[in-house]
Scaffold this active site. Sequence first.
Site, short mmCIF file in Angstrom:
data_model
loop_
_atom_site.label_atom_id
_atom_site.label_comp_id
_atom_site.label_asym_id
_atom_site.label_seq_id
_atom_site.Cartn_x
_atom_site.Cartn_y
_atom_site.Cartn_z
N ASP A 134 0.84 -1.19 0.00
CA ASP A 134 0.00 0.00 0.00
C ASP A 134 0.88 1.24 0.00
O ASP A 134 1.92 1.27 -0.65
CB ASP A 134 -0.93 -0.04 1.22
CG ASP A 134 -2.28 0.60 0.95
OD1 ASP A 134 -2.32 1.83 0.84
OD2 ASP A 134 -3.28 -0.13 0.85
N HIS A 171 -3.17 6.01 3.91
CA HIS A 171 -4.07 4.95 3.47
C HIS A 171 -3.66 3.58 4.02
O HIS A 171 -4.48 2.84 4.56
CB HIS A 171 -4.09 4.94 1.93
CG HIS A 171 -5.12 4.05 1.32
ND1 HIS A 171 -4.85 2.76 0.95
CD2 HIS A 171 -6.40 4.27 0.98
CE1 HIS A 171 -5.92 2.22 0.41
NE2 HIS A 171 -6.89 3.12 0.42
N SER A 422 -11.24 -0.41 -0.55
CA SER A 422 -9.93 -0.51 0.09
C SER A 422 -10.04 -1.01 1.51
O SER A 422 -9.13 -1.68 2.02
CB SER A 422 -9.25 0.86 0.11
OG SER A 422 -8.82 1.25 -1.18
#
Length: 548
Positions: A134, A171, A422
């Site tokens: 990620d 994220h 996600s």
Amino acid sequence: MAVARKSRGTRVRHLGLAGRTGTVLLAAGIGVLSPASVALPAWAQQSSVAPDAGGYYATPPRVDPSKKPNDSGKPDKTYEKKTECVQRSKLGGDQVDIKNRPWGQEYLQIEKVHQLMRGAEKSVGGGIKVAVIDTGVSAHPYFGGRVESGGDYVATPGGGKAPGLEDCDGHGTEVAGIIAANPPDASIGFRGVAPDATILSIRQSSQNYEEAEKKEEPPPPVSSNNPAPPSSSNNPGSQLPPSSQGNGAVGGTSPGQDKGGRQQEQGKTAGTLTTLAQAVVRAVDQGSNVINMSVDNCRAASGSITKGEQELQAAVNYAVNRNVVVVAAAGNVGDKCPQNDQPDPKAPKTIVTPPWFSEDVLSVAAIDETGGVAEFSVHGPWVSVAAPGTKIISLDPAEGSSSLANLTIEGGKDPGPIQGTSFAAPYVAGVAALVRQKFPELSARDVMNRIKATAQHPAAPGGRDNFVGFGVIDPIAALTAIVPSEADKAKPVQLPANLPPANDRDPAPMIVALAGTGGGLVALLVTLFVVHSVRRNRPAASPGRKTP
């Protein structure tokens, strides 16, 4: 039993009527078999879009293992930080600690899952390594030191951090939190699905890092023969890099959760399919049991496969063949990723990778609080299962934070809820980690099959559709159910031959006792026979005669 008896009775009655109603049944059978009488399900119908007319079937080309890339272990280009890293929001004054349990956690009964695992395995995900490919994972205290450096394809982190342990976008930290966060405060409701698992962080993409501009040669000295060029506002050297605009704005920043989420190969930002494929290979070679990819690439279906897609396809096939479960987000609808809402589901107009390679990947769609598919979740024949993806609560990814976050600020706009496929994917990755811990004998494909087989299947042909795949995951069932395909593979277990020692005592007393008992029984039977015979042969008394 009552059902079985009723079935037999019905069968007998049907056989009894067969002779009188043969003609009617034959006509009915012909009517049922007629193609015009009953509409076939979508999966059984021939596509109405011809390939030469632009239609593209959802099955990707066969994997070519030779396309697996060699892992360079470094960025493909030189990237520079163009936007400041995510910061703790100052909106609303003092922060309020989030104590409530996320609805998705309640929906999946994660608390009961933890009780089950602690009772059966003494830990919840202990000994399992989950690679998070990620934007990096920060060392949030709720990880308890269970985050390992896996590599970095963006840049060398600042501040002495190890590769992969800087999360400028925020994220990856939120994704990893859903997998393995474990707050020490019992009053906090949020917990990761596998709070004892280890996270291997590989930073592969970032929207805050962009390709470095090439340095121009210094202009020649000004002379009468070489006058200076006229000034222009379009001169790249006169432009300032973005600072207070976008994802790094002071006063509250957060990772991008909408408009497609973490997209690969977007402009000059860091993250390509080639480095994503390399990161998968790296995660496998560093001993991961599960890989989570909440990053993907969305493009228009064109009837072909790109070089980067071939490399990624070969990489995920390499992972599964080496017993690693691969989980990927199904993708979010955005400006560059339109929804697959065409009439023919087998001819999608949008292709999302890595979910496209569903033979080797668990592709995860998102549901909302109603239990239905979220409006932003991309549909497709490759969707495997679904999990909660709205109103997310996870770790606050800001540097130095020790709390949680449930809102995101995007580009200076008003705060909004954290959402996206996600964040549905790590729920599935966490469950995969627990299945791997509880059933260590299962292969990666067996684990993937168990998660799909125990999901809450939709009312569709074959128990799956293009919205939620085989349905919303059921962690309790995934950890307790008997899956028929696994029962077929069960091997007979040889029982231990630890029989008691032989009895070598003298059998004479037992023989005497049994002989005596047998003799007594014979004598009793003879006596009963004689008595019965005497009574039967005694003459009956004459009527009216008195017996002396």
